[in-house]
Enzyme design. Structure first.
Site, short mmCIF file in Angstrom:
data_model
loop_
_atom_site.label_atom_id
_atom_site.label_comp_id
_atom_site.label_asym_id
_atom_site.label_seq_id
_atom_site.Cartn_x
_atom_site.Cartn_y
_atom_site.Cartn_z
N GLY A 267 -52.70 1.57 -23.73
CA GLY A 267 -52.74 2.69 -24.66
C GLY A 267 -54.21 3.00 -24.83
O GLY A 267 -55.07 2.31 -24.29
N CYS A 268 -54.51 4.03 -25.59
CA CYS A 268 -55.92 4.36 -25.78
C CYS A 268 -56.57 3.29 -26.65
O CYS A 268 -57.74 2.99 -26.55
CB CYS A 268 -56.02 5.73 -26.42
SG CYS A 268 -57.69 6.31 -26.58
#
Lengths: 421, 140
Positions: free
Chosen positions: B51-52
């Site tokens: 994920g970021c």
């Protein structure tokens, strides 16, 4: 420009907050709209909220003024052209630029930097030349230069940052050398809050005839910026972080550079004459403003700048300084909390981590309590790598934030940490 | 129990919290903390769903025609939701997993964690769980 303004006392603040409709909304209200938490908006580094005067300008434009600028002969077009050019003058005065044509409307800070990287780069930066940035840059002040370097065989150099989050000025002096063609750095760090000694740095660079671009996205919302006093060659900022609309920003450039830089994006509005054999481009600033601009955005930005000037830029800086000190003291007592970025000169940005917790978990639990912060790497992954952390929780303040909101942040942090550990 | 039945069970469990966000999140955090550890050999970069902000590692294997998942995350709330997904999907046949609607996440008020802006890798994880199931289905 600046009127005599009053210090931001609780009474003044109460009135200021009434100017921002969003500040009175509730977060996580029930399905029927009832209940919910008071919004505590501490994500101003990402974008700021808008005062009613800015919202009014946008509405008025679409209701009564909408038309295209610069080439219409009808009344609406002439009226809006005049206003748009007045907005440019407002920005000029705000930054104390020498000329209004040194103010280029762009889509935002990123767009401004891309413009300089491509246009200035194409003219002045050759294979083997160096571009200098710093270790605390936002990705948007790294990537345009990195891409340019990859395409043109130039070399990207980086000024190191120490553990307090300050630039190593000795290294900076060393890295500014004969190969350096431009130094692009942030005025205020979006992640650490560090206010860089940009005047001194510019003097250092100019002593070696190296022009300097400043990313002012996090500086303009928080105090006075005087591009002539700084002697900056280029200065960029975004309207939306400065209480104005999204999608519009500014590139200030000294005439001596802008007047000889080639066009970046071209199209309607950027020309004098076009033929299939040869096109003559327009003078400044239109040469760099391709296509129909964000007209109402420009007007909204001017309204936002007028608004903060009325409050007083020195008052804003002084009040935010108090907010930061108060918040730093309050959060420091939370067990395991470590502030990332402890420079001597800081803007009202507080980045932190808590031992044994992930920033995103903290952010989620703060959000449940109505508190909007940002978590993650803040588009500064090289900086996160240096500090050896996946990201931080960042509370970034604006002049409309209150000491009570800091208290709420502290209480919410205690609760979040207790739940997580 | 079928996937649907487990989903109903999870929904009933979370319904008890009502508007009590604290109870709900404490429960999620507990679920995260009690999620069986993934075998370290599977916590590798090629099993990482980035994920970021937070990371999720997912491992899946087929046993007696059923897919078994283990997973981990560096963020505890994400890990709690990962735990819920595993509880619902693990131990079922590939086609059941592929066809699972997974609406319970929305219904228990955790929809925001599946929005792309949450940047926690959960959306990608669900996609990966289904892709793994699909790959097993093609093998069987």
């Amino acid at each position: 420009m600046q009127t005599v303004s009053k210090p931001i006392t609780p009474a003044v603040l109460e009135n200021i907050r009434k100017d921002f409709p969003i500040l009175s909304r509730k977060i996580h209200a029930g399905k029927n709209g009832s209940g919910g938490k008071d919004l505590v908006y501490l994500d101003n580094g990402a974008t700021s909220q808008k005062p009613q005067v800015v919202i009014d300008v946008l509405e008025h434009y679409y209701k009564f003024q909408n038309s295209n600028i610069h080439r219409g002969i009808h009344a609406l077009s002439q009226e809006i052209t005049t206003e748009y050019e007045l907005a440019r003058k407002t920005v000029q005065k705000h930054l104390n630029a020498a000329h209004d044509y040194e103010i280029i409307f762009t889509k935002g800070t990123t767009d401004s930097i891309c413009l300089v990287a491509n246009s200035f780069g194409k003219k002045y930066i050759k294979q083997g030349d160096e571009i200098l940035v710093t270790g605390m840059e936002h990705h948007s002040n790294i990537l345009p230069w990195q891409l340019f370097c990859e395409e043109h065989g130039a070399v990207l150099k980086v000024v190191p940052v120490n553990n307090q989050g300050e630039l190593d000025l000795e290294a900076c002096d060393r890295l500014l050398n004969k190969q350096t063609k431009i130094f692009a750095l942030t005025h205020v760090s979006n992640t650490l809050g560090t206010i860089n000694p940009v005047k001194e740095i510019i003097r250092m660079a100019h002593a070696k005839d190296i022009p300097v671009l400043l990313d002012g996205a996090q500086a303009v919302p928080h105090g006075k910026v005087d591009v002539q006093d700084l002697d900056a060659d280029f200065y960029c900022f975004s309207a939306h972080k400065t209480f104005g609309p999204t999608g519009v920003g500014i590139l200030y450039g000294k005439e001596k550079w802008l007047s000889v830089m080639p066009p970046y994006q071209v199209g309607g509005g950027t020309i004098k004459t076009v033929s299939f054999q040869k096109t003559i481009y327009a003078d400044l600033p239109l040469r760099f403003e391709a296509g129909t601009p964000h007209i109402e955005g420009g007007l909204g930005m001017a309204a936002a700048l007028d608004y903060i000037n009325k409050i007083g830029l020195d008052q804003i800086a002084a009040y935010e300084h108090d907010l930061l000190e108060y918040a730093t003291d309050k959060l420091s007592v939370i067990p395991g909390l470590r502030i990332i970025g402890t420079a001597k000169e800081k803007a009202a940005v507080l980045s932190f981590v808590v031992d044994g917790t992930h920033p995103m978990d903290i952010g989620t639990l703060l959000d449940q309590q109505g508190i909007a912060v940002r978590t993650g790497h803040h588009c500064t992954q090289p900086l996160m790598a240096q500090f050896g952390i996946p990201g931080t929780v960042r509370a970034s303040f604006a002049f409309y934030n209150t000491m009570e909101e800091v208290d709420k942040l502290e209480a919410a942090m205690h609760k979040a940490v207790k739940m997580l550990l | 129990m079928s996937i649907e039945e487990i989903e109903t069970e999870v929904k009933e469990e979370f319904a008890l919290f009502g508007d009590d966000w604290e109870g709900k999140y404490e429960h999620l955090i507990d679920l995260g903390k009690s999620l069986p550890k993934i075998d370290p050999q599977f916590k590798t970069d090629d099993r990482l769903i980035r994920g970021c902000q937070s990371k999720v590692w997912l491992h899946s294997r087929l046993e007696n025609g059923k897919v078994l998942f283990t997973a981990d995350s560096d963020a505890i709330i994400t890990k709690g939701i990962v735990g819920l997904m595993i509880r619902v999907l693990s131990g079922h046949r590939p086609e059941e997993i592929i066809n699972a609607p997974l609406e319970f996440i929305d219904q228990i008020g955790l929809k925001e964690h599946l929005s792309p802006t949450r940047a926690n890798g959960l959306v990608s994880m669900i996609k990966q769980m289904k892709l793994d199931a699909l790959a097993f289905q093609l093998k069987v």
